[in-house]
Design a protein around this motif. Structure first.
Motif, PDB file in Angstrom:
ATOM      1  N   ASN A  55       0.825  -1.214   0.000  1.00 52.67           N
ATOM      2  CA  ASN A  55       0.000   0.000   0.000  1.00 52.67           C
ATOM      3  C   ASN A  55       0.859   1.264   0.000  1.00 52.67           C
ATOM      4  N   GLU A  56       1.951   1.250   0.782  1.00 56.06           N
ATOM      5  CA  GLU A  56       2.835   2.407   0.806  1.00 56.06           C
ATOM      6  C   GLU A  56       3.496   2.624  -0.552  1.00 56.06           C
TER       7      GLU A  56
ATOM      8  N   ARG B   1       2.305   1.701  -3.484  1.00 56.35           N
ATOM      9  CA  ARG B   1       1.274   2.215  -4.396  1.00 56.35           C
ATOM     10  C   ARG B   1       1.053   3.709  -4.159  1.00 56.35           C
ATOM     11  N   ARG B   2       1.024   4.117  -2.882  1.00 57.24           N
ATOM     12  CA  ARG B   2       0.835   5.530  -2.557  1.00 57.24           C
ATOM     13  C   ARG B   2       1.981   6.374  -3.095  1.00 57.24           C
TER      14      ARG B   2
ATOM     15  N   TYR C  97       4.019   5.619  -5.603  1.00 56.47           N
ATOM     16  CA  TYR C  97       3.908   5.659  -7.064  1.00 56.47           C
ATOM     17  C   TYR C  97       2.861   6.687  -7.490  1.00 56.47           C
ATOM     18  N   GLY C  98       1.753   6.724  -6.769  1.00 57.20           N
ATOM     19  CA  GLY C  98       0.698   7.673  -7.104  1.00 57.20           C
ATOM     20  C   GLY C  98       1.146   9.108  -6.941  1.00 57.20           C
ATOM     21  N   ARG C  99       1.895   9.384  -5.872  1.00 57.47           N
ATOM     22  CA  ARG C  99       2.402  10.748  -5.665  1.00 57.47           C
ATOM     23  C   ARG C  99       3.434  11.116  -6.716  1.00 57.47           C
TER      24      ARG C  99
ATOM     25  N   ASP D 141       3.846   9.625  -9.852  1.00 53.01           N
ATOM     26  CA  ASP D 141       3.411   9.502 -11.243  1.00 53.01           C
ATOM     27  C   ASP D 141       2.036  10.084 -11.511  1.00 53.01           C
TER      28      ASP D 141
ATOM     29  N   GLU E 153      -2.089   5.937  -8.977  1.00 53.68           N
ATOM     30  CA  GLU E 153      -1.714   4.737  -8.229  1.00 53.68           C
ATOM     31  C   GLU E 153      -1.981   3.487  -9.058  1.00 53.68           C
TER      32      GLU E 153
END
Length: 292
Positions: free
Chosen positions: A112-113, A115-116, A118-120, A122, A125
């Motif tokens: 989860n961290e 993914r978070r 990567y979302g910030r 790129d 998520e």
């Protein structure tokens, strides 16, 4: 001061951290390191205590020292990712969280961290984290599938020869597969730059007796014992230090007095790369990190 078994002391320090007594936990870690200046477990605990106290520069300094000895240390990579995230250096935060993921790919908190992050970085998520070759190599090694692990590790190192975490994993795979010459070559290479690499020293202590390089075994053994005092009491392989009874190593317990604690303690290990001072945010440390 009263005597206490070293491992029991570690558990007591962790309990202090769970109760929020971070300054006291830090003082106890520093106290143990005065007796055992390179004791890895005290460094891990100290780094976690600094991190929970939001002393990010201090935490980074300690975690980087651990990574010099254990390049694939799970807790240290988690800690470094949090530090770099606080510094808004997302590339480095992602890199360290990716290393933590490879070590423990089934850890949902790490997934989860990542993914978070990567979302910030790129803007989007991913729905799930792809299993990397490094993660496969870790899984193969833990499962005893050493030849498959060797293939995966070599493919990654061909693209990025700076991955010391995978070099020591490769040495372990060679060692467990009985490929002693190959394991010796990698360990010797690592120790030229990082003389206190834990597993490189442990592997050579197991491999070299009876060879032309047997004269170096005592030196490697002393390094392992400096990193883990329980290793001095092992009768077989140094990889079996955890089987030594807790009570076999004792240390004086610090009589903690908050008013008498003085700032300015310096870690006695070799210096690590500097990390700039960071300014803490108001967010709390994630629960999954506290439980790591």
């Amino acid at each position: 001061m009263s005597k206490v078994a070293l491992r029991v002391y570690n558990r007591d320090i962790e309990a202090l951290m769970d109760q929020g007594h971070l300054d006291e936990a830090i003082a106890h870690c520093q106290h143990v390191l005065k007796t055992y200046p390179k004791y890895l477990e005290s460094y891990r605990l100290l780094g976690k205590a600094y991190l929970e106290a939001r002393r990010f520069a201090d935490a980074a300094d300690i975690f980087q020292r651990v990574l010099l000895a254990v390049p694939d240390d799970f807790v240290s990579h988690l800690g470094m990712s949090i530090v770099y995230d606080e510094q808004k250096d997302l590339d480095k935060a992602v890199w360290h969280m990716e290393r933590a993921y490879e070590i423990s790919p089934s850890n949902t908190g790490v997934q989860n961290e990542l993914r978070r992050l990567y979302g910030r970085r790129d803007g989007l998520e991913p729905p799930k984290i792809r299993l990397t070759r490094g993660a496969l190599a870790q899984m193969y090694t833990k499962g005893g599938q050493y030849q498959q692990a060797i293939v995966e590790i070599k493919s990654v190192l061909a693209e990025d020869p700076t991955r010391n975490d995978l070099k020591i994993l490769l040495a372990r795979a060679y060692f467990r597969a009985g490929m002693k010459v190959e394991a010796t070559e990698i360990c010797t290479e690592l120790l030229r730059q990082y003389p206190y690499n834990l597993d490189a020293n442990r592997i050579l202590v197991d491999i070299l007796p009876g060879t032309s390089l047997a004269g170096s075994v005592d030196q490697y053994k002393k390094r392992v014992q400096a990193l883990d005092p329980y290793a001095a009491l092992v009768t077989g392989s140094l990889f079996e230090a955890e089987q030594v009874p807790d009570a076999a190593v004792a240390v004086d317990r610090l009589d903690y007095d908050a008013a008498s604690q003085q700032p300015g303690w310096q870690a006695p290990a070799a210096p690590a790369p500097a990390v700039p001072e960071v300014h803490p945010s108001t967010e709390n440390l994630p629960d999954w990190m506290k439980q790591a």
